[in-house]
Design a protein around this motif. Structure first.
Motif, PDB file in Angstrom:
ATOM      1  N   CYS A 108      44.595  42.180  -9.240  1.00  0.00           N
ATOM      2  CA  CYS A 108      45.333  43.459  -9.239  1.00  0.00           C
ATOM      3  C   CYS A 108      44.452  44.630  -8.813  1.00  0.00           C
ATOM      4  O   CYS A 108      44.589  45.747  -9.318  1.00  0.00           O
ATOM      5  CB  CYS A 108      45.938  43.750 -10.610  1.00  0.00           C
ATOM      6  N   ALA A 109      43.569  44.402  -7.884  1.00  0.00           N
ATOM      7  CA  ALA A 109      42.655  45.453  -7.449  1.00  0.00           C
ATOM      8  C   ALA A 109      43.253  46.355  -6.376  1.00  0.00           C
ATOM      9  O   ALA A 109      42.709  47.417  -6.088  1.00  0.00           O
ATOM     10  CB  ALA A 109      41.362  44.833  -6.927  1.00  0.00           C
ATOM     11  N   LEU A 110      44.384  45.939  -5.788  1.00  0.00           N
ATOM     12  CA  LEU A 110      44.959  46.666  -4.663  1.00  0.00           C
ATOM     13  C   LEU A 110      46.405  47.037  -4.944  1.00  0.00           C
ATOM     14  O   LEU A 110      47.029  46.517  -5.861  1.00  0.00           O
ATOM     15  CB  LEU A 110      44.920  45.799  -3.392  1.00  0.00           C
ATOM     16  N   TYR A 111      46.922  47.945  -4.127  1.00  0.00           N
ATOM     17  CA  TYR A 111      48.369  48.140  -4.102  1.00  0.00           C
ATOM     18  C   TYR A 111      48.820  48.281  -2.664  1.00  0.00           C
ATOM     19  O   TYR A 111      48.076  48.725  -1.797  1.00  0.00           O
ATOM     20  CB  TYR A 111      48.810  49.337  -4.946  1.00  0.00           C
ATOM     21  N   ALA A 112      50.045  47.830  -2.415  1.00  0.00           N
ATOM     22  CA  ALA A 112      50.598  47.845  -1.073  1.00  0.00           C
ATOM     23  C   ALA A 112      51.775  48.803  -1.006  1.00  0.00           C
ATOM     24  O   ALA A 112      52.502  48.990  -1.985  1.00  0.00           O
ATOM     25  CB  ALA A 112      51.049  46.441  -0.673  1.00  0.00           C
ATOM     26  N   SER A 113      51.962  49.408   0.164  1.00  0.00           N
ATOM     27  CA  SER A 113      53.046  50.347   0.388  1.00  0.00           C
ATOM     28  C   SER A 113      53.749  49.998   1.691  1.00  0.00           C
ATOM     29  O   SER A 113      53.098  49.687   2.694  1.00  0.00           O
ATOM     30  CB  SER A 113      52.486  51.773   0.469  1.00  0.00           C
ATOM     31  N   VAL A 172      47.647  48.830   2.764  1.00  0.00           N
ATOM     32  CA  VAL A 172      47.053  48.237   1.569  1.00  0.00           C
ATOM     33  C   VAL A 172      45.873  49.106   1.175  1.00  0.00           C
ATOM     34  O   VAL A 172      45.013  49.407   2.004  1.00  0.00           O
ATOM     35  CB  VAL A 172      46.569  46.791   1.825  1.00  0.00           C
ATOM     36  N   MET A 173      45.834  49.499  -0.088  1.00  0.00           N
ATOM     37  CA  MET A 173      44.796  50.399  -0.563  1.00  0.00           C
ATOM     38  C   MET A 173      44.241  49.918  -1.898  1.00  0.00           C
ATOM     39  O   MET A 173      44.943  49.253  -2.658  1.00  0.00           O
ATOM     40  CB  MET A 173      45.360  51.819  -0.712  1.00  0.00           C
ATOM     41  N   ALA A 174      43.003  50.270  -2.152  1.00  0.00           N
ATOM     42  CA  ALA A 174      42.423  49.994  -3.461  1.00  0.00           C
ATOM     43  C   ALA A 174      42.955  51.022  -4.450  1.00  0.00           C
ATOM     44  O   ALA A 174      43.231  52.169  -4.081  1.00  0.00           O
ATOM     45  CB  ALA A 174      40.901  50.064  -3.390  1.00  0.00           C
ATOM     46  N   PHE A 175      43.129  50.619  -5.696  1.00  0.00           N
ATOM     47  CA  PHE A 175      43.566  51.568  -6.711  1.00  0.00           C
ATOM     48  C   PHE A 175      42.537  52.682  -6.841  1.00  0.00           C
ATOM     49  O   PHE A 175      41.357  52.438  -7.074  1.00  0.00           O
ATOM     50  CB  PHE A 175      43.739  50.871  -8.056  1.00  0.00           C
ATOM     51  N   GLU A 176      43.016  53.914  -6.687  1.00  0.00           N
ATOM     52  CA  GLU A 176      42.157  55.079  -6.864  1.00  0.00           C
ATOM     53  C   GLU A 176      42.845  56.070  -7.786  1.00  0.00           C
ATOM     54  O   GLU A 176      43.624  55.677  -8.645  1.00  0.00           O
ATOM     55  CB  GLU A 176      41.817  55.684  -5.498  1.00  0.00           C
ATOM     56  N   ARG A 177      42.631  57.357  -7.543  1.00  0.00           N
ATOM     57  CA  ARG A 177      43.182  58.353  -8.450  1.00  0.00           C
ATOM     58  C   ARG A 177      44.591  58.803  -8.050  1.00  0.00           C
ATOM     59  O   ARG A 177      45.311  59.364  -8.854  1.00  0.00           O
ATOM     60  CB  ARG A 177      42.257  59.568  -8.522  1.00  0.00           C
ATOM     61  N   THR A 178      44.967  58.597  -6.810  1.00  0.00           N
ATOM     62  CA  THR A 178      46.299  58.986  -6.369  1.00  0.00           C
ATOM     63  C   THR A 178      46.995  57.813  -5.720  1.00  0.00           C
ATOM     64  O   THR A 178      46.352  56.941  -5.144  1.00  0.00           O
ATOM     65  CB  THR A 178      46.233  60.135  -5.343  1.00  0.00           C
ATOM     66  N   LEU A 179      48.309  57.788  -5.823  1.00  0.00           N
ATOM     67  CA  LEU A 179      49.096  56.712  -5.259  1.00  0.00           C
ATOM     68  C   LEU A 179      50.086  57.307  -4.264  1.00  0.00           C
ATOM     69  O   LEU A 179      51.071  57.919  -4.636  1.00  0.00           O
ATOM     70  CB  LEU A 179      49.865  55.969  -6.360  1.00  0.00           C
TER      71      LEU A 179
END
Length: 206
Positions: A108-113, A172-179
C-alpha cells in the motif's frame, strides 16, 4: 444483486457476469448499481512491492499494474480515508479503510488516479470485513472495512485495453501529504456517490 438502471454503457454487459457478481458479493455488503459519467476521477491504493503469501518472495510491481483493478473510490472518499483517520500515515489509512489485508502481501505504498472518458456502470456499497491468514503465518486475522466510505467496483477495468480506452490522466504516485491527480474537476457524480455538506459521502441508495 439486481440492476435498477438501464446499463447501456461501455461496460454495462459485464454487470451481471458471474465472475463480477462473485467478486462484488465477496467484497461489498448489499451492493447497489450506478452509472458514473465521463470526466469522473477515481482513486485506489496500490502497491510498489508484493510479497508472495506462499513463498515470501518479494517482487517490484510495474506502474501500470496499479490501474488494472476493478476496485476504486471517489475523490471525496479517498481524501476522507487519508485525512479522517487515526492511522500513522496515509498508506495505513487507506489500508485500514479499504480492508486491504496484510496477508495479501501488498505494501500500500502507492495510490493510483484515473479520469473516465465514458459513462461506466459500477457496483458500489460498504466494504465487507476480510478474514485472512497473516503473511507468513497460519494465524487468522480480520481487516475491518470502513463504514464511512463507499467501495466502487468497475467491471472490466482489470483489462488493459479497457483501461486505455475508458480512462485518461492515469497516474501512479507515492503516498505523500496531498492527494490529487492535478485536474480538480471530479464530474457530476450520481446522487448516492456525492459528498454531504459535512464532507462525507451520502449513503442514500437508488
Amino acid at each position: 444483486m439486481r440492476l435498477t438502471l438501464d446499463h447501456t454503457t461501455s461496460n454495462g454487459k459485464l454487470m451481471l457476469d458471474p465472475t463480477v457478481k462473485a467478486a462484488v458479493t465477496r467484497g461489498i455488503d448489499n451492493p447497489s448499481d450506478a452509472i458514473i459519467p465521463a470526466e469522473t476521477s477515481l482513486y485506489r491504493a496500490a502497491h510498489a512491492f508484493l510479497t508472495d503469501p506462499k513463498t515470501g518472495a518479494v517482487t517490484e510491481t510495474r506502474p501500470e499494474q496499479a490501474f488494472l483493478s476493478p476496485w476504486w473510490s471517489t475523490y471525496y472518499d479517498f481524501n476522507q480515508v487519508a485525512w479522517a483517520t487515526e492511522a500513522p500515515d496515509l498508506s495505513e489509512g487507506a489500508r485500514s479503510a479499504f480492508a486491504i489485508h496484510r496477508g495479501w502481501g501488498g505494501d500500500c505504498a502507492l495510490y493510483a488516479s484515473i479520469t473516465t472518458t465514458t459513462d461506466l456502470s459500477v457496483w458500489y456499497g460498504l466494504g465487507k470485513n476480510v478474514p485472512e491468514k497473516d503473511l507468513g503465518s497460519p494465524q487468522m486475522s480480520i481487516a475491518f472495512a470502513s463504514h464511512d466510505i463507499l467501495q466502487i467496483y468497475v467491471p472490466g477495468l482489470w483489462v488493459e485495453a479497457n483501461m486505455k480506452l475508458w480512462t485518461i490522466q492515469r497516474r501512479v504516485m507515492a503516498f505523500e501529504r496531498t492527494l490529487t491527480n492535478g485536474r480538480g474537476f471530479q464530474g457530476n457524480l450520481p446522487a448516492p456517490l456525492r459528498p454531504t455538506k459535512g464532507g462525507s459521502t451520502q449513503m442514500t441508495l437508488f
